[in-house]
Design an enzyme around this catalytic site. Structure first.
Site, PDB file in Angstrom:
ATOM      1  N   ASP A   6      -6.889  -0.746  -5.978  1.00 49.16           N
ATOM      2  CA  ASP A   6      -8.302  -0.646  -5.838  1.00 49.16           C
ATOM      3  C   ASP A   6      -8.907  -0.080  -4.570  1.00 49.16           C
ATOM      4  OD1 ASP A   6      -7.908  -2.764  -4.240  1.00 49.16           O
ATOM      5  OD2 ASP A   6      -8.934  -4.211  -5.338  1.00 49.16           O
ATOM      6  N   HIS A  14     -10.880  -6.774  -4.320  1.00 48.10           N
ATOM      7  CA  HIS A  14     -10.619  -6.823  -2.884  1.00 48.10           C
ATOM      8  C   HIS A  14     -11.524  -7.644  -2.155  1.00 48.10           C
ATOM      9  CE1 HIS A  14      -7.732  -4.139  -0.822  1.00 48.10           C
ATOM     10  NE2 HIS A  14      -8.225  -4.783   0.261  1.00 48.10           N
ATOM     11  N   TYR A  30       0.935  -1.133  -0.087  1.00 42.71           N
ATOM     12  CA  TYR A  30      -0.205  -0.088  -0.010  1.00 42.71           C
ATOM     13  C   TYR A  30       0.913   1.185  -0.262  1.00 42.71           C
ATOM     14  CZ  TYR A  30      -4.558  -2.291   1.180  1.00 42.71           C
ATOM     15  OH  TYR A  30      -5.579  -3.106   1.212  1.00 42.71           O
TER      16      TYR A  30
END
Ligand code: FNR
Length: 366
Positions: free
Chosen positions: A164, A256, A135
């Site tokens: 996403d 996700h 991330y």
């Protein structure tokens, strides 16, 4: 229930629901708003039918795979990156890594893991491969330091940047149940605690993610990491083409697990869309898929439609309620289901699988 009575991923989910703390179940099982995408991820696989071939010698079958051209694995599946495995077992991601190392399965370590990668990777023998999920932290100095740390670990064979979740989806079951202990994610530096809005662990833990990260900045990551890069969370043919243009080595077609944008397409449909509208990308990079995969038949269908490998998220977390042994049992079940599917389909190895082996007529108008 005894581990020996667990026959499939659904049994693991059922057992977990009745044995793990309510907050852990809420965080793991929840999805965005009305969970339409979450439900459709699994349901859509049942609308794709096989075209099985008969009278082929299927006495032997190999499901060995190679990910990103560099990581030899015994099965075409991997553990999708998931936050905070320690909520279900004290050894968390380390317990998953031990099972994966024994069974030749690749694990992708999350930035939000409950242990730093430096404490997960060494539980496996040196030749065993991992991926790392990144991330992008708004604090770019911290992010750069983490990338450098990962780049220095030869067992980590590739990084997938999650694209996403520029912001975290609205997961109401997670929001409703408040956390009674504070948990830490050492690599992101975040702590799970309640705030004025509620108990949303995903939301609180994801606050550091930089929503300004965009295509031109992939070069910034590339400058810090020379290994294979993938983008996790691509959902359209247009973005798959851009991924090739921006020089990454792979994508993960994913929503996700339905945890971000509800009513984004079930991932197998997004894969099919890329197969139809950007077929050239499969020759230029590797394409992975995750979301709702619960059966060997689901896995083989995704491989027929061009996936190099598939990720499973929640099933691994649920199996971890039984510790390393539970994760090993889950892998054994999946191996057996994949091999049985291959034999009944008339395929001896993964290279035999192709789009002609599935009938997608029922979903072609979607
Ligand atoms: C996730 N996922 C995820 N993805 C990611 O890129 N970074 C992360 O930290 C997490 N954390 C996370 C936690 C939990 C509890 C879940 C269930 C999922 C998403 C994950 O990688 C994957 O895309 C989905 O889990 C796949 O869907 P299934 O197999 O869970 O249906």
């Amino acid at each position: 229930p005894a581990l020996t009575s667990i026959l499939n991923t659904h049994d693991f989910a059922h057992a977990a629901q009745h044995s793990i703390p309510a907050k852990t179940w809420a965080f793991y099982s929840s999805a965005a708003t009305d969970s339409h995408t979450h439900a459709a991820n699994t349901a859509m696989y049942a609308r794709i039918w096989f075209r099985p071939r008969v009278l082929r010698d299927v006495s032997s079958v190999s499901i060995k795979a190679r990910f990103l051209g560099c990581a030899a694995v015994d099965m075409p599946i991997y553990v999708a990156p998931a936050a905070m495995a320690r909520m279900v077992h004290v050894e968390g991601e380390r317990a998953i890594a031990r099972a994966c190392a024994r069974k030749g399965v690749l694990q992708c370590i999350s930035t939000s893991a409950s242990f730093p990668a430096s404490q997960i990777v060494p539980v496996a023998p040196p030749a065993h491969p991992f991926f790392f999920q990144l991330y992008i932290n708004s604090n770019r100095a911290k992010c750069a330091a983490l990338i450098r740390e990962i780049a220095a670990m030869p067992q980590i064979r590739g990084i997938m940047i999650t694209v996403d979740a520029p912001v975290v989806g609205k997961r109401e079951a997670d929001e409703r149940i408040r956390a009674d202990e504070t948990l830490h994610a050492p690599m992101s530096g975040q702590q799970a605690k309640n705030d004025a809005k509620g108990g949303g662990m995903g939301r609180v833990m994801g606050r550091y993610i930089d929503p300004s990260f965009h295509w031109e900045e992939i070069a910034w990551v590339r400058g810090l990491y020379s290994g294979p890069l993938m983008l996790k969370g691509v959902q359209t043919a247009a973005d798959a083409r851009m991924a090739v243009e921006y020089g990454v080595q792979g994508i993960v077609v994913s929503n996700h697990g339905g945890r971000c944008l509800d009513t984004s397409p079930p991932s197998i449909l997004a894969l099919l869309d890329i197969q139809r509208n950007a077929p050239e990308v499969f020759d230029k990079m590797e394409v992975y898929v995750d979301g709702g995969i619960r059966r060997g038949t689901d896995i083989v269908k995704a491989l027929c439609l061009g996936a190099t490998g598939v990720g499973l998220g929640r099933p691994f977390l649920y199996s971890l309620a039984y510790g390393t042994e539970g994760v090993e049992h889950l892998i054994d079940i999946l191996r057996d289901e994949i091999e049985t599917t291959m034999r009944l389909l008339g395929a001896n190895s993964l290279s035999d699988l192709h789009p002609g082996m599935v009938n997608t007529a029922d979903v072609d108008h979607l």
